[in-house]
Design a protein around this motif. Structure first.
Motif, PDB file in Angstrom:
ATOM      1  N   LEU A  23       0.825  -1.204   0.000  1.00 55.56           N
ATOM      2  CA  LEU A  23       0.000   0.000   0.000  1.00 55.56           C
ATOM      3  C   LEU A  23       0.861   1.257   0.000  1.00 55.56           C
ATOM      4  N   SER A  24       1.898   1.277   0.865  1.00 52.92           N
ATOM      5  CA  SER A  24       2.677   2.513   0.963  1.00 52.92           C
ATOM      6  C   SER A  24       3.469   2.764  -0.316  1.00 52.92           C
ATOM      7  N   THR A  25       4.024   1.695  -0.906  1.00 51.22           N
ATOM      8  CA  THR A  25       4.798   1.895  -2.140  1.00 51.22           C
ATOM      9  C   THR A  25       3.911   2.403  -3.266  1.00 51.22           C
ATOM     10  N   VAL A  26       2.815   1.667  -3.509  1.00 56.22           N
ATOM     11  CA  VAL A  26       1.942   2.057  -4.617  1.00 56.22           C
ATOM     12  C   VAL A  26       1.364   3.445  -4.365  1.00 56.22           C
ATOM     13  N   GLY A  27       0.990   3.722  -3.115  1.00 58.15           N
ATOM     14  CA  GLY A  27       0.437   5.026  -2.777  1.00 58.15           C
ATOM     15  C   GLY A  27       1.436   6.143  -3.026  1.00 58.15           C
ATOM     16  N   LEU A  28       2.633   5.961  -2.493  1.00 60.47           N
ATOM     17  CA  LEU A  28       3.655   7.004  -2.617  1.00 60.47           C
ATOM     18  C   LEU A  28       4.035   7.249  -4.069  1.00 60.47           C
ATOM     19  N   VAL A  29       4.317   6.160  -4.785  1.00 62.96           N
ATOM     20  CA  VAL A  29       4.722   6.306  -6.186  1.00 62.96           C
ATOM     21  C   VAL A  29       3.584   6.926  -6.990  1.00 62.96           C
ATOM     22  N   GLY A  30       2.358   6.500  -6.689  1.00 63.52           N
ATOM     23  CA  GLY A  30       1.201   7.053  -7.400  1.00 63.52           C
ATOM     24  C   GLY A  30       1.070   8.544  -7.173  1.00 63.52           C
ATOM     25  N   VAL A  31       1.170   8.966  -5.906  1.00 56.97           N
ATOM     26  CA  VAL A  31       1.015  10.388  -5.577  1.00 56.97           C
ATOM     27  C   VAL A  31       2.142  11.206  -6.203  1.00 56.97           C
ATOM     28  N   PHE A  32       3.359  10.661  -6.130  1.00 58.62           N
ATOM     29  CA  PHE A  32       4.501  11.388  -6.705  1.00 58.62           C
ATOM     30  C   PHE A  32       4.335  11.533  -8.223  1.00 58.62           C
TER      31      PHE A  32
ATOM     32  N   VAL B  10       0.959  19.987  -3.699  1.00 59.65           N
ATOM     33  CA  VAL B  10       0.300  19.248  -2.621  1.00 59.65           C
ATOM     34  C   VAL B  10       0.806  17.796  -2.615  1.00 59.65           C
ATOM     35  N   CYS B  11       0.915  17.196  -3.803  1.00 54.52           N
ATOM     36  CA  CYS B  11       1.404  15.822  -3.925  1.00 54.52           C
ATOM     37  C   CYS B  11       2.825  15.694  -3.370  1.00 54.52           C
ATOM     38  N   PHE B  12       3.691  16.640  -3.772  1.00 52.15           N
ATOM     39  CA  PHE B  12       5.088  16.564  -3.316  1.00 52.15           C
ATOM     40  C   PHE B  12       5.166  16.748  -1.805  1.00 52.15           C
ATOM     41  N   ALA B  13       4.304  17.634  -1.263  1.00 61.05           N
ATOM     42  CA  ALA B  13       4.298  17.845   0.183  1.00 61.05           C
ATOM     43  C   ALA B  13       3.915  16.552   0.896  1.00 61.05           C
ATOM     44  N   ALA B  14       2.930  15.838   0.325  1.00 58.75           N
ATOM     45  CA  ALA B  14       2.504  14.571   0.928  1.00 58.75           C
ATOM     46  C   ALA B  14       3.662  13.573   0.922  1.00 58.75           C
ATOM     47  N   CYS B  15       4.418  13.544  -0.180  1.00 60.84           N
ATOM     48  CA  CYS B  15       5.564  12.631  -0.264  1.00 60.84           C
ATOM     49  C   CYS B  15       6.639  13.022   0.749  1.00 60.84           C
ATOM     50  N   ALA B  16       6.876  14.319   0.881  1.00 61.43           N
ATOM     51  CA  ALA B  16       7.885  14.789   1.844  1.00 61.43           C
ATOM     52  C   ALA B  16       7.480  14.389   3.252  1.00 61.43           C
ATOM     53  N   ALA B  17       6.178  14.482   3.534  1.00 60.10           N
ATOM     54  CA  ALA B  17       5.686  14.083   4.850  1.00 60.10           C
ATOM     55  C   ALA B  17       5.949  12.591   5.067  1.00 60.10           C
ATOM     56  N   ALA B  18       5.741  11.782   4.006  1.00 58.49           N
ATOM     57  CA  ALA B  18       5.965  10.344   4.130  1.00 58.49           C
ATOM     58  C   ALA B  18       7.436  10.046   4.415  1.00 58.49           C
ATOM     59  N   VAL B  19       8.342  10.811   3.747  1.00 58.37           N
ATOM     60  CA  VAL B  19       9.774  10.615   3.986  1.00 58.37           C
ATOM     61  C   VAL B  19      10.115  10.986   5.432  1.00 58.37           C
ATOM     62  N   ALA B  20       9.535  12.093   5.912  1.00 55.67           N
ATOM     63  CA  ALA B  20       9.773  12.506   7.298  1.00 55.67           C
ATOM     64  C   ALA B  20       9.288  11.423   8.257  1.00 55.67           C
ATOM     65  N   TRP B  21       8.149  10.847   7.952  1.00 55.65           N
ATOM     66  CA  TRP B  21       7.607   9.752   8.762  1.00 55.65           C
ATOM     67  C   TRP B  21       8.572   8.570   8.749  1.00 55.65           C
ATOM     68  N   GLY B  22       9.157   8.290   7.582  1.00 57.09           N
ATOM     69  CA  GLY B  22      10.122   7.199   7.476  1.00 57.09           C
ATOM     70  C   GLY B  22      11.343   7.443   8.352  1.00 57.09           C
ATOM     71  N   ILE B  23      11.870   8.688   8.319  1.00 54.60           N
ATOM     72  CA  ILE B  23      13.035   9.010   9.148  1.00 54.60           C
ATOM     73  C   ILE B  23      12.672   8.896  10.627  1.00 54.60           C
ATOM     74  N   TYR B  24      11.434   9.335  10.942  1.00 55.04           N
ATOM     75  CA  TYR B  24      10.991   9.224  12.331  1.00 55.04           C
ATOM     76  C   TYR B  24      10.974   7.756  12.762  1.00 55.04           C
ATOM     77  N   LEU B  25      10.525   6.880  11.873  1.00 55.40           N
ATOM     78  CA  LEU B  25      10.476   5.441  12.193  1.00 55.40           C
ATOM     79  C   LEU B  25      11.878   4.904  12.466  1.00 55.40           C
ATOM     80  N   ILE B  26      12.870   5.352  11.673  1.00 54.59           N
ATOM     81  CA  ILE B  26      14.236   4.870  11.868  1.00 54.59           C
ATOM     82  C   ILE B  26      14.756   5.356  13.220  1.00 54.59           C
ATOM     83  N   VAL B  27      14.518   6.628  13.523  1.00 53.49           N
ATOM     84  CA  VAL B  27      15.088   7.221  14.731  1.00 53.49           C
ATOM     85  C   VAL B  27      14.420   6.676  15.987  1.00 53.49           C
ATOM     86  N   SER B  28      13.116   6.454  15.911  1.00 52.79           N
ATOM     87  CA  SER B  28      12.373   6.142  17.138  1.00 52.79           C
ATOM     88  C   SER B  28      12.595   4.718  17.624  1.00 52.79           C
ATOM     89  N   LYS B  29      13.289   3.900  16.846  1.00 57.39           N
ATOM     90  CA  LYS B  29      13.451   2.495  17.264  1.00 57.39           C
ATOM     91  C   LYS B  29      14.324   2.352  18.489  1.00 57.39           C
TER      92      LYS B  29
END
Lengths: 396, 69
Positions: free
Chosen positions: B17-26, B50-69
């Motif tokens: 879902l996240s891959t198809v969603g992200l690539v689709g939005v981008f 708006v699309c690029f902002a959504a992708c940037a948010a997803a990347v930020a979420w990804g970095i947060y996931l790496i850091v928060s472990k």
């Protein structure tokens, strides 16, 4: 850091060498398609990946603490010699697969090496069999499938949505997206793989009584492990980058973006949900998936088959080398010395062999159809018995 | 020995879902930027951001996931 014996010093140095090989072996994961689509110049790509790997090493130490308690039972009497033998097995396997230009998992090489050495030194009770299946074998089978399917679908969707645009006009956008997702893969790689070496060094320090059990890795361990991996990454495993960026399939920027995003999503989702997948297998699977997603793209199944054969052989191959090294290293100081000398000689020989057909940042994007297949087959056959190879080849 | 099918399936579903969603939005964003003629250009440009902002948010979420472990 109190009293560190010479042996522990040797083990730590070996662990850092492994970390270095891990770095250049895995540069391809994040940067192969970024380089082959021209999103970044080769040197810029490896520099960016190296920097992010270094940053990643400092982000977390959670994984470092699982390596000892997870697969290997420390209570079975693991000595520094055994860890040394395991590392030698992992390093040699990384060098051999690098010479062959095959993207195999550095983590599997490390696990295989440690498992092989522990089996020889402590017997089967030193290994948690369940953990091997759950943490290594199943993720190994699942990783390329999950990442591959995700990026196939994403590529299809992307080409469908953007079918009325001019590929030349949109390539810049996809390249930018590719750089972002490649950065994410590099960061995640530094966090997960960098920590594996930290875990091994910490385990060594604990077995040598230089650290209390269940300690966090000391800062100098984190710094040196991160630096070793970053240097390896910056050196760039150009042979593997060529295989992944050019050898498996022809990658357009749009596909590269889909593959890289699929890889980043798979790595993050799996590590966050406690199902750590091998970065290498995820990225290779994603590249192949992106190749399958674009109509008219060619996936070179012979290269893919050799790659899958290397995946299957990595665990037993590194394990066998490590088992031999453990037999010798267990004999005492002369045994450790012999193993170290043999390992250095083997690395030097592999390096010399690589000079015959050098792959550098300058020629990494040239397609090389006449790959040295003979050397590949011979190298793999020499390390592990051939029977599994044909089966894996046809299954691919 | 039991295989954790639930975890495996969750990883599979989330990744897909996240891959198809992200690539689709981008891709939508890239397509939006490439439309330069006509009156709808400004609108599609805004949509692209708006699309690029959504992708940037997803990347930020990804970095947060790496850091928060």
């Amino acid at each position: 850091m109190e009293h560190i014996t010479l042996l522990i010093g040797i083990v730590i140095a070996t662990a850092l060498v492994f970390d270095f090989t891990n770095g250049f072996h895995d540069t391809a994961n994040a940067m192969a398609t970024t380089i082959s689509t021209g999103a970044l110049k080769p040197k810029t790509a490896v520099a960016m990946s190296a920097a992010l790997n270094l940053v990643g090493a400092f982000l977390s130490v959670a994984v470092a603490k699982t390596i000892s308690g997870g697969i290997i039972d420390e209570s079975a009497g693991i000595k520094p010699e055994v860890i040394f033998a395991g590392l030698v097995g992992a390093i040699l396997w990384n060098m051999i697969t690098w010479l062959a230009g095959l993207p195999s998992s550095s983590s599997h090489a490390l696990f295989g090496g440690l498992i092989g050495a522990v089996l020889v030194a402590a017997g089967t009770h030193g290994i948690h069999g369940d953990a091997v299946v759950m943490k290594v074998l199943i993720p190994a089978a699942a990783a390329p499938v999950v990442a591959g399917l995700a990026s196939t679908l994403a590529t299809r969707v992307s080409y469908r949505v953007g079918r009325r645009t001019d590929p030349k006009a949109t390539a810049r956008g996809y390249r930018a997206g590719q750089i972002a997702s490649a950065g994410l893969v590099s960061l995640a790689h530094g966090t997960s793989d960098g920590q594996k070496t930290m875990g091994v060094i910490t385990l060594t320090l604990i077995t040598g009584n230089a650290l209390a059990p269940h300690s966090d890795p000391p800062l100098w361990v984190i710094v040196s492990a991160g630096a070793a991996m970053a240097m390896g990454t910056y050196l760039g495993g150009w042979r593997i980058i060529r295989t992944m960026g050019r050898g498996l399939t022809d990658i357009q920027p749009q596909q590269g973006f889909a593959a890289q995003t699929g890889a980043a999503a798979t790595i993050l989702a799996s590590s966050h949900l406690g199902f750590a997948l091998s970065t290498t297998q995820v990225c290779s699977g994603a590249v192949m998936g992106a190749g399958l997603g674009r109509s008219g793209a060619v996936v070179r199944w012979s290269t893919a088959g050799r790659m899958v054969a290397a995946w299957v052989l990595t665990l037993p191959g590194a394990g066998l080398v490590a088992a031999g090294a453990a037999l010798l290293a267990d004999q005492g100081k002369w045994g450790v010395t012999v193993v170290a000398v043999l390992a250095l000689a083997a690395c030097a020989a592999i390096r010399t062999a690589s000079r015959r057909r050098p792959v550098t940042s300058a020629n990494v994007n040239e397609t090389d159809t006449a790959e040295p297949q003979g050397a590949v087959t011979a190298a793999i056959a020499a390390v592990a018995p051939p029977p599994p190879a044909p089966a894996a080849g046809t299954a691919a | 020995m039991s295989i954790d099918w639930h975890a495996l399936f969750t990883v599979f579903a989330v990744t897909l879902l996240s891959t198809v969603g992200l690539v689709g939005v981008f891709t939508l964003g890239v397509v939006g930027l490439s439309r330069r003629e006509g009156g709808a250009a400004a609108l599609s440009r805004t949509g692209a951001y708006v699309c690029f902002a959504a992708c940037a948010a997803a990347v930020a979420w990804g970095i947060y996931l790496i850091v928060s472990k």
